[in-house]
Design a protein around this motif. Structure first.
Motif, PDB file in Angstrom:
ATOM      1  N   TYR A  92       0.844  -1.262  -0.126  1.00  0.00           N
ATOM      2  CA  TYR A  92       0.118  -0.137   0.094  1.00  0.00           C
ATOM      3  C   TYR A  92       0.805   1.340   0.003  1.00  0.00           C
ATOM      4  O   TYR A  92       0.695   2.134  -0.606  1.00  0.00           O
ATOM      5  N   THR A  93       1.738   1.373   0.863  1.00  0.00           N
ATOM      6  CA  THR A  93       2.910   2.418   0.890  1.00  0.00           C
ATOM      7  C   THR A  93       3.590   2.662  -0.528  1.00  0.00           C
ATOM      8  O   THR A  93       3.797   3.983  -0.876  1.00  0.00           O
ATOM      9  N   ALA A  94       3.986   1.623  -0.862  1.00  0.00           N
ATOM     10  CA  ALA A  94       4.688   1.735  -2.161  1.00  0.00           C
ATOM     11  C   ALA A  94       3.565   2.039  -3.316  1.00  0.00           C
ATOM     12  O   ALA A  94       4.127   3.007  -4.048  1.00  0.00           O
ATOM     13  N   LEU A  95       2.459   1.756  -3.389  1.00  0.00           N
ATOM     14  CA  LEU A  95       1.633   2.208  -4.515  1.00  0.00           C
ATOM     15  C   LEU A  95       1.307   3.893  -4.048  1.00  0.00           C
ATOM     16  O   LEU A  95       1.400   4.547  -5.302  1.00  0.00           O
ATOM     17  N   LYS A  96       1.268   4.076  -2.974  1.00  0.00           N
ATOM     18  CA  LYS A  96       0.961   5.611  -2.623  1.00  0.00           C
ATOM     19  C   LYS A  96       1.980   6.381  -3.087  1.00  0.00           C
ATOM     20  O   LYS A  96       1.795   7.454  -3.312  1.00  0.00           O
ATOM     21  N   ALA A  97       3.265   5.749  -2.950  1.00  0.00           N
ATOM     22  CA  ALA A  97       4.457   6.697  -3.440  1.00  0.00           C
ATOM     23  C   ALA A  97       4.617   6.596  -5.090  1.00  0.00           C
ATOM     24  O   ALA A  97       5.629   7.145  -5.449  1.00  0.00           O
ATOM     25  N   GLY A  98       3.651   5.883  -5.681  1.00  0.00           N
ATOM     26  CA  GLY A  98       3.906   5.935  -7.074  1.00  0.00           C
ATOM     27  C   GLY A  98       4.632   4.861  -7.594  1.00  0.00           C
ATOM     28  O   GLY A  98       5.208   4.985  -8.635  1.00  0.00           O
ATOM     29  N   PHE A  99       5.020   3.850  -6.828  1.00  0.00           N
ATOM     30  CA  PHE A  99       6.293   2.998  -7.312  1.00  0.00           C
ATOM     31  C   PHE A  99       5.914   2.159  -8.618  1.00  0.00           C
ATOM     32  O   PHE A  99       4.766   1.704  -8.786  1.00  0.00           O
ATOM     33  N   ASP A 100       6.838   2.187  -9.477  1.00  0.00           N
ATOM     34  CA  ASP A 100       6.594   1.457 -10.624  1.00  0.00           C
ATOM     35  C   ASP A 100       6.451  -0.052 -10.289  1.00  0.00           C
ATOM     36  O   ASP A 100       7.151  -0.962  -9.815  1.00  0.00           O
ATOM     37  N   THR A 101       5.320  -0.514 -10.675  1.00  0.00           N
ATOM     38  CA  THR A 101       4.587  -1.814 -10.376  1.00  0.00           C
ATOM     39  C   THR A 101       5.373  -3.137 -10.837  1.00  0.00           C
ATOM     40  O   THR A 101       5.393  -4.037 -10.653  1.00  0.00           O
ATOM     41  N   SER A 102       6.052  -2.724 -12.266  1.00  0.00           N
ATOM     42  CA  SER A 102       6.603  -3.509 -13.080  1.00  0.00           C
ATOM     43  C   SER A 102       7.907  -3.981 -12.138  1.00  0.00           C
ATOM     44  O   SER A 102       8.603  -4.816 -12.722  1.00  0.00           O
ATOM     45  N   LYS A 103       8.050  -3.266 -11.177  1.00  0.00           N
ATOM     46  CA  LYS A 103       9.639  -3.700 -10.567  1.00  0.00           C
ATOM     47  C   LYS A 103       8.974  -4.224  -9.059  1.00  0.00           C
ATOM     48  O   LYS A 103       9.994  -3.874  -8.206  1.00  0.00           O
ATOM     49  N   ILE A 104       7.925  -4.353  -8.680  1.00  0.00           N
ATOM     50  CA  ILE A 104       7.361  -4.825  -7.452  1.00  0.00           C
ATOM     51  C   ILE A 104       7.594  -6.358  -7.465  1.00  0.00           C
ATOM     52  O   ILE A 104       6.898  -6.844  -8.240  1.00  0.00           O
ATOM     53  N   TYR A 105       8.007  -7.289  -6.414  1.00  0.00           N
ATOM     54  CA  TYR A 105       8.166  -8.383  -6.189  1.00  0.00           C
ATOM     55  C   TYR A 105       7.498  -8.619  -4.870  1.00  0.00           C
ATOM     56  O   TYR A 105       7.772  -8.051  -3.847  1.00  0.00           O
ATOM     57  N   PHE A 106       6.434  -9.580  -4.721  1.00  0.00           N
ATOM     58  CA  PHE A 106       5.560  -9.573  -3.421  1.00  0.00           C
ATOM     59  C   PHE A 106       5.957 -11.029  -2.810  1.00  0.00           C
ATOM     60  O   PHE A 106       5.896 -12.017  -3.230  1.00  0.00           O
ATOM     61  N   HIS A 107       6.653 -10.850  -1.610  1.00  0.00           N
ATOM     62  CA  HIS A 107       6.974 -12.010  -0.737  1.00  0.00           C
ATOM     63  C   HIS A 107       6.004 -12.352   0.404  1.00  0.00           C
ATOM     64  O   HIS A 107       5.389 -11.604   0.929  1.00  0.00           O
ATOM     65  N   GLY A 108       6.412 -13.336   1.099  1.00  0.00           N
ATOM     66  CA  GLY A 108       5.675 -13.804   2.449  1.00  0.00           C
ATOM     67  C   GLY A 108       5.012 -15.218   2.296  1.00  0.00           C
ATOM     68  O   GLY A 108       4.843 -15.905   1.583  1.00  0.00           O
ATOM     69  N   ASN A 109       5.414 -15.711   3.872  1.00  0.00           N
ATOM     70  CA  ASN A 109       5.020 -17.176   3.871  1.00  0.00           C
ATOM     71  C   ASN A 109       3.407 -17.429   4.045  1.00  0.00           C
ATOM     72  O   ASN A 109       3.047 -18.612   4.122  1.00  0.00           O
ATOM     73  N   ASN A 110       2.999 -16.199   4.192  1.00  0.00           N
ATOM     74  CA  ASN A 110       1.581 -16.440   4.771  1.00  0.00           C
ATOM     75  C   ASN A 110       0.512 -15.343   4.219  1.00  0.00           C
ATOM     76  O   ASN A 110       0.081 -14.687   5.036  1.00  0.00           O
ATOM     77  N   LYS A 111       0.651 -14.870   2.925  1.00  0.00           N
ATOM     78  CA  LYS A 111      -0.116 -13.669   2.491  1.00  0.00           C
ATOM     79  C   LYS A 111      -1.282 -14.100   2.578  1.00  0.00           C
ATOM     80  O   LYS A 111      -1.965 -15.109   2.222  1.00  0.00           O
ATOM     81  N   SER A 112      -2.024 -13.074   3.029  1.00  0.00           N
ATOM     82  CA  SER A 112      -3.728 -13.388   3.008  1.00  0.00           C
ATOM     83  C   SER A 112      -4.360 -13.467   1.591  1.00  0.00           C
ATOM     84  O   SER A 112      -3.603 -12.809   0.667  1.00  0.00           O
ATOM     85  N   TYR A 113      -5.586 -14.122   1.688  1.00  0.00           N
ATOM     86  CA  TYR A 113      -6.218 -14.000   0.204  1.00  0.00           C
ATOM     87  C   TYR A 113      -6.431 -12.331   0.061  1.00  0.00           C
ATOM     88  O   TYR A 113      -6.107 -12.115  -1.198  1.00  0.00           O
ATOM     89  N   ASP A 114      -6.742 -11.680   0.879  1.00  0.00           N
ATOM     90  CA  ASP A 114      -6.915 -10.122   0.676  1.00  0.00           C
ATOM     91  C   ASP A 114      -5.543  -9.273   0.034  1.00  0.00           C
ATOM     92  O   ASP A 114      -5.598  -8.579  -0.883  1.00  0.00           O
ATOM     93  N   GLU A 115      -4.548  -9.845   0.610  1.00  0.00           N
ATOM     94  CA  GLU A 115      -3.187  -9.390   0.178  1.00  0.00           C
ATOM     95  C   GLU A 115      -2.705  -9.870  -1.226  1.00  0.00           C
ATOM     96  O   GLU A 115      -2.457  -9.032  -2.102  1.00  0.00           O
ATOM     97  N   LEU A 116      -3.136 -11.246  -1.626  1.00  0.00           N
ATOM     98  CA  LEU A 116      -2.749 -11.723  -2.815  1.00  0.00           C
ATOM     99  C   LEU A 116      -3.689 -10.852  -3.973  1.00  0.00           C
ATOM    100  O   LEU A 116      -3.267 -10.678  -5.176  1.00  0.00           O
TER     101      LEU A 116
END
Ligand code: LLP
Length: 432
Positions: A92-116
């Motif tokens: 959320y913070t990265a998106l608010k900062a306008g980060f280029d989504t083509s360079k975002i990688y999403f990690h985590g051992n227990n990402k929630s349904y909503d996060e995915l």
């Protein structure tokens, strides 16, 4: 002392040529300071080295758990590298900062349904899938959204990195990733064809943090390329991307001997190239994820010295106006820090040893134990060095402490990028 720090004519500690004692007066304490130039230099070192040794076929991701804020995402975005995020909040913070989504990688051992769902709806480039449950959950979200999602698979490579147990992640007993040693990883890759909306892009591993030795990274690249070969031989999938994680150590105290990033990248790249030839694999696009080594050395924390308690032959306590709420690393890992009195920076440190304690209601609330500093007196400004990573990002409101502000120093100027929390902020989420 770190490269960006100095002492001015008044005998005060400076960061990026700005007087820290004046900053403490202006913004109050506790206060986190970051030197922007150091962050930029570290990013460029990684970027240039990866371009050089992988012929521009690579990407550095800043592991933003080390320090996450709108300011840092904007800066990293302008420097042209990517980020890894590990939660809806970081994304959320990265998106608010306008980060280029083509360079975002999403990690985590227990990402929630909503996060995915959030990641897919916002076109996050790659989701690093951590386990089998997540594969099917992610695929059904992708089917519902009628989208194809690129994935990497996080592998536990079975490498023992020589670091603190709490920050080791590469050995078999880990909550992260698909286990290689028991055959799980390969078995699950064999089932990928049933997840029609997921696109296999490659593999990821991360062996731990604050590592000083190159060998565990070389070993990890051995294991991962051997796996890429097995995947190709058995199932025909090409591993286009190989993410070798982060974890490079930094200097906190005398005796810490960090690897030169460039020489680390050179050594690993030689091994990767050699193995690709041997296994008849196309060179994958190489990704690295440093966090601490990008922002850690850029930061210091300032406190005001309060009470001292001398217990002869036992311990000399000097208490400061923060503690484990703004830096929990001693309490968690027994971490070591170099400290000094910022307004006495030109004076010699005493031969006495002091334990810098916080103000929280815990006996183990220390910042640093048995260290040498200049003679501390009530009202002095105490600086703790190399606190840029995993301090602000791990801060809490324990004892209803308000989180300190973050001030960035750049071109001799200071700018407030996160204001100090107020008592009202503490009640923000309270339903009265
Ligand atoms: N990639 C992954 C998947 C990670 O889990 C981590 C760190 C990194 C990259 C970045 O590692 P770095 O380059 O910053 O070492 N709170 C601990 C450190 C926890 C590290 C967690 N993962 C500390 O304060 O030492």
């Amino acid at each position: 002392m770190l490269q960006n720090l100095g002492v001015n004519a008044s005998g005060n500690l400076t960061i990026g040529n700005v007087d820290t004692v004046s900053l403490a007066k202006k913004y109050g304490t506790p206060l986190y300071l970051l030197d922007e130039q150091v962050i930029c230099d570290n990013v460029m070192q990684y970027k240039n080295a990866i371009d050089k040794y992988y012929n521009k076929k690579g990407l550095v991701l800043y592991a933003s758990k080390a320090f996450s804020s709108v300011y840092i995402y904007r800066l990293i975005n302008t420097l042209g590298i990517g980020i890894d995020v590990v939660s809806g909040g970081e994304l959320y913070t990265a998106l608010k900062a306008g980060f280029d989504t083509s360079k975002i990688y999403f990690h985590g051992n227990n990402k929630s349904y909503d996060e995915l769902l959030m990641a897919m709806q916002n076109d996050v480039e790659v989701i690093v899938v951590d386990n089998e449950n997540e594969l099917s959950r992610l695929n059904s979200i992708a089917v519902n959204l009628n989208k194809k999602q690129k994935i990497l698979l996080r592998i536990t490579p079975g490498i023992d990195a020589h670091t603190h147990d709490f920050v080791k992640t590469g050995n078999i007993d880990s909550k992260f990733g698909f286990t290689l040693e028991n055959g799980d990883a390969l078995r699950i890759i064999g089932t990928l064809s049933k997840y029609e909306n997921l696109i296999y892009e490659g593999l990821h591993c991360h062996i731990g943090s604050q590592i000083f030795d190159v060998m565990p990274f070389v070993e990890a690249s051995n294991v991962m390329l051997k796996l890429a070969k097995d995947i190709k031989d058995e199932f025909g999938y090409v591993t286009k991307k190989l993410n070798l994680g982060g974890g490079f150590g930094i200097k906190y105290v005398e005796g810490d001997d960090p690897i030169e990033y460039e020489s680390y990248i050179e050594k690993v790249s030689q091994n990767v190239k050699k193995l690709c030839k041997e296994f008849n694999l196309e060179m994958p696009f190489i990704i690295m994820e440093p966090g601490r080594s990008i922002i850690g050395p850029a930061g210091i924390t300032l406190y005001t010295v309060g009470n001292t308690k001398i217990i002869p032959n036992i311990r000399n306590y000097v208490s400061v106006d923060g503690g484990m709420s703004d830096n929990p690393r001693f309490a968690l890992y027994g971490s070591k820090y170099e400290c000094l009195i910022a307004n006495k920076a030109s004076e010699n440190k005493t031969t006495d040893v002091y334990t810098v304690a916080g103000k929280h209601c815990e006996s183990g609330d220390f910042i640093a134990e048995n260290i040498h500093i200049q003679t501390p007196e009530y009202g002095d400004i105490l600086a703790v060095l190399a606190t840029g990573a995993y301090n602000y990002s791990m801060a809490s409101n324990y004892n209803m402490a308000t989180k300190p502000p973050v001030v960035v120093v750049s071109n001799g100027e200071d700018k407030l990028v996160i204001r100090r929390e107020t008592f009202e902020d503490l009640l923000n989420s309270t339903e009265i």
